[in-house]
Scaffold this motif. Sequence first.
Motif, PDB file in Angstrom:
ATOM      1  N   LYS A  19       3.261  17.525   6.520  1.00  4.97           N
ATOM      2  CA  LYS A  19       1.966  16.863   6.675  1.00  4.97           C
ATOM      3  C   LYS A  19       1.992  15.571   5.866  1.00  4.97           C
ATOM      4  N   THR A  20       1.702  14.452   6.549  1.00  2.00           N
ATOM      5  CA  THR A  20       1.682  13.143   5.904  1.00  2.00           C
ATOM      6  C   THR A  20       0.321  12.499   6.121  1.00  2.00           C
ATOM      7  N   TYR A  21      -0.277  12.011   5.028  1.00  2.00           N
ATOM      8  CA  TYR A  21      -1.550  11.293   5.086  1.00  2.00           C
ATOM      9  C   TYR A  21      -1.289   9.795   4.893  1.00  2.00           C
ATOM     10  N   VAL A  22      -2.136   8.981   5.502  1.00  2.61           N
ATOM     11  CA  VAL A  22      -2.067   7.530   5.310  1.00  2.61           C
ATOM     12  C   VAL A  22      -3.346   7.092   4.626  1.00  2.61           C
ATOM     13  N   ARG A  23      -3.222   6.509   3.427  1.00  2.85           N
ATOM     14  CA  ARG A  23      -4.379   6.079   2.664  1.00  2.85           C
ATOM     15  C   ARG A  23      -4.919   4.754   3.169  1.00  2.85           C
ATOM     16  N   THR A  24      -6.194   4.499   2.868  1.00  2.89           N
ATOM     17  CA  THR A  24      -6.814   3.219   3.204  1.00  2.89           C
ATOM     18  C   THR A  24      -6.113   2.094   2.449  1.00  2.89           C
ATOM     19  N   ARG A  25      -5.923   0.959   3.108  1.00  2.00           N
ATOM     20  CA  ARG A  25      -5.268  -0.175   2.465  1.00  2.00           C
ATOM     21  C   ARG A  25      -6.081  -0.675   1.282  1.00  2.00           C
ATOM     22  N   ALA A  26      -5.395  -1.004   0.192  1.00  2.00           N
ATOM     23  CA  ALA A  26      -6.068  -1.530  -0.990  1.00  2.00           C
ATOM     24  C   ALA A  26      -6.535  -2.954  -0.777  1.00  2.00           C
ATOM     25  N   SER A  27      -5.902  -3.688   0.147  1.00  3.61           N
ATOM     26  CA  SER A  27      -6.303  -5.059   0.454  1.00  3.61           C
ATOM     27  C   SER A  27      -6.034  -5.320   1.928  1.00  3.61           C
TER      28      SER A  27
END
Length: 582
Positions: free
Chosen positions: A320-328
């Motif tokens: 299971k891989t999550y993609v975080r919201t971009r910091a910029s």
Amino acid sequence: MNTPVNSQLALDVSNLTVRTPHASLVSGISFHIAQGERVGLIGESGSGKSLTSLAVMGLLPEPLTASGTVHAGDDSVNLLQLSERELAQRRGKSMSMVFQEPMTALNPLMRVGRQVAEIMQIHGTQPSRAAAEKRAVSLLDDVGLPNPAEAAQAFPHQLSGGQRQRVMLAMALANDPSLLICDEPTTALDVTVQRQVLDLVVELVRKRDTGMLFITHDLAVVASVCDRAVVLNKGDIVEEGPIEQVFQNPQHPYTRGLLAASDLDARDEHGRLFTVATAAAYRPAEVAEQVAAEPAPEPVGESPAEHGGEPIIRARDLTKTYVRTRASMFGKAAEVRALRGIDFTVHAGQRFGIVGESGSGKSTLLKILSGLERPTGGQADVLDIDLMRARDRDFGTLRSQLQIVFQDPMASLDPRMRVLDIVEEPLLNPANLQDGKPMRASDRRDAVAEMLEAVGLSPDAMERFPHQFSGGQRQRISIARALVCKPRILVADEPVSALDVSVRAQVLNLLADLVDEYALTLLFVSHDLSVVKHLCDTVAVMRAGNVVETGTTAEIYENPQDDYTRQLIEATPTLHHAIGSA
């Protein structure tokens, strides 16, 4: 431990009473904390522990009121008589508090690093915003968050329960307060991080000669951290004194009950865990000698070889891989590999325990197996349902036979629903028919009342709402909801971490009874290795998205093969060791 010789008081509470318009919840209690002293406030949920700390901080919710006198440090003003503005100038700077439930204390719309920095900016303890944010990353590192710079950019919902609590600890320590109040600060933490955090808090107290009020239901933690203990029961102090005296020679029956319920190696004459109500035969003074002379009790229930059930849960190379919201806007989105190729099998009737540190992937694994999230790759089969290819209808079938108890009860209980409606909801599932007909409302109500009593709540709780209960009581409601329809598989994610020791014993006894009586399969996650040792026959140890070791309970605890497993076992606080070293 030695009580500090400094006579300066960090906190002086005299005749503190907390009332509703109709009743007294805390009844004129008095205690003090010397400068540099660490005092543990212990008692069951509803005893008044958290109300006492909220009164000291001036944070009691309406319509509760407090009377008496409270002095902090060298401040001669009674804190109970200050205005909200005057109290706000002291909170977070001269006195600070770590709350029990971080999700209710953190701003869900603000990155956690910014929240830590903000408390320093408000009180002017850092020269600039940049300096405060740099210091925030350092504090997140101090409290054991992996990749603190990356974690600072995350929102609270993107962190595990234990990671959110570590953020709260960083906020509380940011301005080096003179009085530190900790309300169940390590409830959601795994044992290794708990030890790190407790060591960090003790180091701060010693370095600054800070007074600390430490509230917890974990008596082993109190014994390892505090100099004195104050025992609270139904709003009254029933006993107080040095740790050695209270833990080795308790004078009050209630204190003896708490000690008995904390001891997961002790059994009553019926082979069950002690509770406060059944603790008359328990003798704490003999515990250390008994443990040295006798082998540890076997886990409740049968071993995997004995139950002989067919495979009911299978995982092969599960990822299971999550993609975080971009910091910029132009930054690259970070990927989080929560599961990195998990392999294990759970047989029908088995009690399968999963242990590991916060962020190891335990909760993610449970969500996938419960049909709440889809895996990224690999294979996961539960009750012959392929979760990679399952349709909505398949998930409906799965959820009729599988129930889950979540880690954070405040996030899983609908605040607009009465307890009756919350607990009876699984009984409305078409799969839970009686003779092909839906259950009558009166039968559902009787079932709810029976289950509430089984988890230590009175039937009149049915007409109340979640916010009217303590954190431990809310978790009991969650457990009642999961057990009311007697599922085939019970998935439990830290189900007793928020419960006081007596109710924990009741719930563990209840779980053991249900597994035996209804041939349930139990998938049990906990950071408390003592609980897993008591309840489970098989244990899987997880770290960084991998299973590093699997075996029977005896194999894992008596002869661990992996260094990480050994670290977990050594870091686990136990009542016996606490009594011996107090």
